[in-house]
Enzyme design. Sequence first.
Site, mmCIF file in Angstrom:
data_model
loop_
_atom_site.group_PDB
_atom_site.id
_atom_site.type_symbol
_atom_site.label_atom_id
_atom_site.label_comp_id
_atom_site.label_asym_id
_atom_site.label_seq_id
_atom_site.Cartn_x
_atom_site.Cartn_y
_atom_site.Cartn_z
ATOM 1 N N CYS A 99 0.830 -1.204 0.000
ATOM 2 C CA CYS A 99 0.000 0.000 0.000
ATOM 3 C C CYS A 99 0.869 1.260 0.000
ATOM 4 C CB CYS A 99 -0.932 0.002 1.206
ATOM 5 S SG CYS A 99 -2.011 1.455 1.302
ATOM 6 N N CYS A 195 -6.810 -2.584 7.213
ATOM 7 C CA CYS A 195 -7.989 -1.729 7.153
ATOM 8 C C CYS A 195 -9.233 -2.457 6.676
ATOM 9 C CB CYS A 195 -7.699 -0.543 6.233
ATOM 10 S SG CYS A 195 -9.149 0.468 5.874
#
Length: 373
Positions: A99, A195
């Site tokens: 990410c 997340c």
Amino acid sequence: MSKQRVVVGMSGGVDSSVTAWLLKEQGYDVVGLFMKNWEDDDGEYCSTRQDWIDVVSVADLIGIDVEAVNFAAEYKDRVFAEFLREYSAGRTPNPDVLCNAEIKFKAFLDHAMSLGAGTIATGHYARMRERDGLFQLLKATDSTKDQSYFLHRLNQKQLSKTLFPLGEIPKTKVREIAEQIGLPNAKKKDSTGICFIGEQSFRDFLNRYLPTKPGPMKTPDGKTIGEHIGLAFYTFGQRKGIGIGGAKDGSGEPWFVAGKDMANNTLYVVQGHDHPWLLSHTLVAGNTSWVAGFAPDEGLACATKTRYRQQDAACRFAGADEGRFELRFDDAQWAVTPGQSAVLYQGDVCLGGGIIERAAVQATHEEAMLAVR
């Protein structure tokens, strides 16, 4: 003379909020940017709505503009798809590493530049310095919060345009600053885990995307002692959730996942934390990325982390074919896991690293284990 514009990645957490405030105090023209990276925001996953409310509240308090940008499509293509591919192949990836490389310091950086920014900033605990025309990534002063491990795939261009204002500040001080200036999220808990998984169990989440494929669970001597639900649902060194129950031989030693035979859909388990199949003296990593801009010299004595939160392990760097390297540890390392990142350091300087492909164990079944791991 106009102020230099810096775009701060704001998540709604205390770290990025204090980062924005510090830069505003230093005289920068600060713009906050809130990234939405996961689309299925139905309460089960990321707390995107509350995070956005927190970002807006903080921006209003410190007096900066803020905007939201949706990178969900990029995230799904560049991060989540790779996450599923790795698990399907029996490895254990680290989505935070990917990410950072693909979203926070690529898509986000590009968007920030389109807003007229000279630099970007994040709330990561890491440091950066320039030496002889090269940019170095360094560990944070607060070793308990250092996040350089997650940033090792950044390149020189990305580093040159990034600020890490929290790199020299202890986390306790960051909390103090947040309370002193009255940030509405001063006591907000730090986000943990991945997340898009949120509060639900990891296995339940994975089952939404990957099929279960039961198979035998065996011991090193080939004895079948149970059934696994699918190799993708287990990771090397795992103790909880194996489903064997109590000790099968009455020894009382716990069971650990020690290998996967993908061809035969077999999971290998061993008893005892220090079983030889769990200890590795070497590893091979691929998909390398050198934040310093070049690979280390052959034979370099350095240190590595083979997972976040691990203590640095002394090792020697052995270059292999292009895009791969081998590390030889001074002391055997526990549960070196394919799919995780092996990140190299010299002191506080992060050199870069690669994705672990396999690790050699000191055991009579070494060759067999190399095949299944």
